[in-house]
Design an enzyme around this catalytic site. Structure first.
Site, PDB file in Angstrom:
ATOM      1  N   LYS A  44      17.314  -8.976  35.272  1.00  0.00           N
ATOM      2  CA  LYS A  44      17.333  -9.401  33.894  1.00  0.00           C
ATOM      3  C   LYS A  44      15.919  -9.536  33.311  1.00  0.00           C
ATOM      4  CE  LYS A  44      20.034 -12.845  35.310  1.00  0.00           C
ATOM      5  NZ  LYS A  44      20.879 -14.055  35.406  1.00  0.00           N
ATOM      6  N   GLY A  45      14.941  -9.633  34.200  1.00  0.00           N
ATOM      7  CA  GLY A  45      13.588 -10.000  33.769  1.00  0.00           C
ATOM      8  C   GLY A  45      12.930  -9.047  32.789  1.00  0.00           C
ATOM      9  N   ASP A 100       9.720  -5.810  34.858  1.00  0.00           N
ATOM     10  CA  ASP A 100       8.898  -6.938  34.434  1.00  0.00           C
ATOM     11  C   ASP A 100       7.694  -7.107  35.357  1.00  0.00           C
ATOM     12  OD1 ASP A 100      10.587  -7.582  36.548  1.00  0.00           O
ATOM     13  OD2 ASP A 100      11.150  -9.551  35.775  1.00  0.00           O
ATOM     14  N   ASP A 103       5.918  -6.844  42.719  1.00  0.00           N
ATOM     15  CA  ASP A 103       5.217  -7.740  43.636  1.00  0.00           C
ATOM     16  C   ASP A 103       5.013  -6.972  44.948  1.00  0.00           C
ATOM     17  OD1 ASP A 103       4.263 -10.039  44.873  1.00  0.00           O
ATOM     18  OD2 ASP A 103       6.201 -11.022  45.011  1.00  0.00           O
ATOM     19  N   LYS A 131       1.168  -6.885  41.032  1.00  0.00           N
ATOM     20  CA  LYS A 131       0.364  -7.721  41.937  1.00  0.00           C
ATOM     21  C   LYS A 131      -0.202  -6.828  43.035  1.00  0.00           C
ATOM     22  CE  LYS A 131       3.080 -11.975  41.355  1.00  0.00           C
ATOM     23  NZ  LYS A 131       4.030 -12.884  42.037  1.00  0.00           N
ATOM     24  N   PHE A 152       2.875 -17.018  41.510  1.00  0.00           N
ATOM     25  CA  PHE A 152       4.207 -16.882  40.916  1.00  0.00           C
ATOM     26  C   PHE A 152       4.111 -17.138  39.417  1.00  0.00           C
ATOM     27  CE2 PHE A 152       8.483 -18.194  39.751  1.00  0.00           C
ATOM     28  CZ  PHE A 152       9.233 -17.229  40.404  1.00  0.00           C
ATOM     29  N   VAL A 153       4.581 -16.205  38.624  1.00  0.00           N
ATOM     30  CA  VAL A 153       4.476 -16.341  37.167  1.00  0.00           C
ATOM     31  C   VAL A 153       5.859 -16.452  36.518  1.00  0.00           C
ATOM     32  CG1 VAL A 153       2.267 -15.120  37.008  1.00  0.00           C
ATOM     33  CG2 VAL A 153       4.403 -13.836  36.820  1.00  0.00           C
ATOM     34  N   ASP A 159      11.687 -15.644  35.234  1.00  0.00           N
ATOM     35  CA  ASP A 159      12.258 -16.993  35.356  1.00  0.00           C
ATOM     36  C   ASP A 159      11.865 -17.699  36.641  1.00  0.00           C
ATOM     37  OD1 ASP A 159      13.861 -15.256  37.048  1.00  0.00           O
ATOM     38  OD2 ASP A 159      15.275 -16.915  37.179  1.00  0.00           O
ATOM     39  N   ARG A 165      12.352 -18.146  30.897  1.00  0.00           N
ATOM     40  CA  ARG A 165      12.380 -16.753  30.436  1.00  0.00           C
ATOM     41  C   ARG A 165      11.964 -16.643  28.974  1.00  0.00           C
ATOM     42  NH1 ARG A 165      15.060 -13.494  34.185  1.00  0.00           N
ATOM     43  NH2 ARG A 165      16.841 -14.426  35.239  1.00  0.00           N
TER      44      ARG A 165
HETATM   45  P1  5GP Z   1       9.281  -7.306  44.876  1.00  0.00           P
HETATM   46  O1  5GP Z   1      10.450  -6.634  45.519  1.00  0.00           O
HETATM   47  O2  5GP Z   1       8.357  -6.332  44.194  1.00  0.00           O
HETATM   48  O3  5GP Z   1       8.529  -8.181  45.846  1.00  0.00           O
HETATM   49  O4  5GP Z   1       9.814  -8.303  43.767  1.00  0.00           O
HETATM   50  C1  5GP Z   1      11.096  -8.194  43.290  1.00  0.00           C
HETATM   51  C2  5GP Z   1      11.447  -9.155  42.217  1.00  0.00           C
HETATM   52  O5  5GP Z   1      11.011 -10.472  42.543  1.00  0.00           O
HETATM   53  C3  5GP Z   1      10.830  -8.876  40.860  1.00  0.00           C
HETATM   54  O6  5GP Z   1      11.494  -7.855  40.169  1.00  0.00           O
HETATM   55  C4  5GP Z   1      11.039 -10.219  40.220  1.00  0.00           C
HETATM   56  O7  5GP Z   1      12.371 -10.337  39.807  1.00  0.00           O
HETATM   57  C5  5GP Z   1      10.762 -11.172  41.368  1.00  0.00           C
HETATM   58  N1  5GP Z   1       9.365 -11.627  41.326  1.00  0.00           N
HETATM   59  C6  5GP Z   1       8.309 -11.199  42.054  1.00  0.00           C
HETATM   60  N2  5GP Z   1       7.191 -11.887  41.729  1.00  0.00           N
HETATM   61  C7  5GP Z   1       7.574 -12.762  40.769  1.00  0.00           C
HETATM   62  C8  5GP Z   1       6.872 -13.757  40.010  1.00  0.00           C
HETATM   63  O8  5GP Z   1       5.652 -13.990  40.126  1.00  0.00           O
HETATM   64  N3  5GP Z   1       7.601 -14.459  39.105  1.00  0.00           N
HETATM   65  C9  5GP Z   1       8.937 -14.258  38.904  1.00  0.00           C
HETATM   66  N4  5GP Z   1       9.544 -15.015  37.985  1.00  0.00           N
HETATM   67  N5  5GP Z   1       9.630 -13.329  39.600  1.00  0.00           N
HETATM   68  C10 5GP Z   1       8.950 -12.596  40.515  1.00  0.00           C
HETATM   69 MG    MG Z   2      12.529  -7.291  38.334  1.00  0.00          MG
END
Ligand code: 5GP
Ligand code: MG
Length: 176
Positions: A44-45, A100, A103, A131, A152-153, A159, A165
């Protein structure tokens, strides 16, 4: 700033986000020219980012959405469960994934693997936030709004347990 009791430090202001989205729209339209891609928002982000980006891009960019959840295993690459699939068939189409935040990139890698099996004409990614220190994916991220530290943002669609959000800026939660 205190938002519903939590202390949030602004990392990227609303004005900076607006300005960067105009820049991203220029980069994207220069890359694709007349072959305008389908914008695929990952729920949803990404909804706030996608709606501002689509308006900055202008006419002729269809949009679609999907929702996934990731299984983080012990392997370097997780797999995704599709909670809501695309309404469109992407075979032979140019597809731009709108995220959005990327990471570790685990969710995205698994999503890209899955979408590639549907044989789109091209598959690229735009993310508002990236990141670099956390990224373990192998797919290049073609369009990046901002590279940020590994904190973490929240805000602008992102969210913490469904809170924050709605914030018009991106911030770091300092205390709850
Ligand atoms: P990844 O698979 O790249 O590690 O992250 C997957 C999901 O984790 C992102 O699409 C997001 O939904 C959530 N996420 C990762 N880092 C952050 C962050 O700093 N803040 C928030 N709110 N969600 C994050
Ligand atoms: Mg996402």
């Amino acid at each position: 700033m205190r938002v519903s009791g939590a202390k949030i430090k602004t990392l990227i202001s609303s004005a900076e986000i607006d300005r960067r989205i105009l820049g991203l729209a220029k980069e994207i339209s220069a890359q694709y020219g007349e072959e305008k891609p389908l914008l695929v928002g990952v729920l949803k982000g990404s909804v706030f980012f996608l709606s501002d980006l689509a308006r900055a891009l202008g006419d002729g960019y269809p949009i679609d959405f999907l929702a996934v959840s990731s299984y983080d295993g012990t392997e370097s690459r997780g797999s995704v469960k599709i909670n809501m699939d695309l309404a469109s068939d992407i075979r032979g189409r140019h597809v731009l994934i709108v995220e959005d935040i990327v990471d570790t990139g685990m969710t995205l890698s698994a999503l890209l693997d899955m979408l590639r099996t549907r044989e789109p004409a091209s598959l690229r990614v735009v993310t508002l936030l990236f990141k670099p220190q956390a990224y373990k994916g192998d797919h290049p991220i073609e369009f990046i709004g901002f590279s940020i530290p590994s904190d973490f943002v929240v805000g602008y669609g992102m969210d913490l347990d469904e809170d924050f959000r709605n914030l018009p800026y991106v911030g770091i939660v300092e205390s709850l």
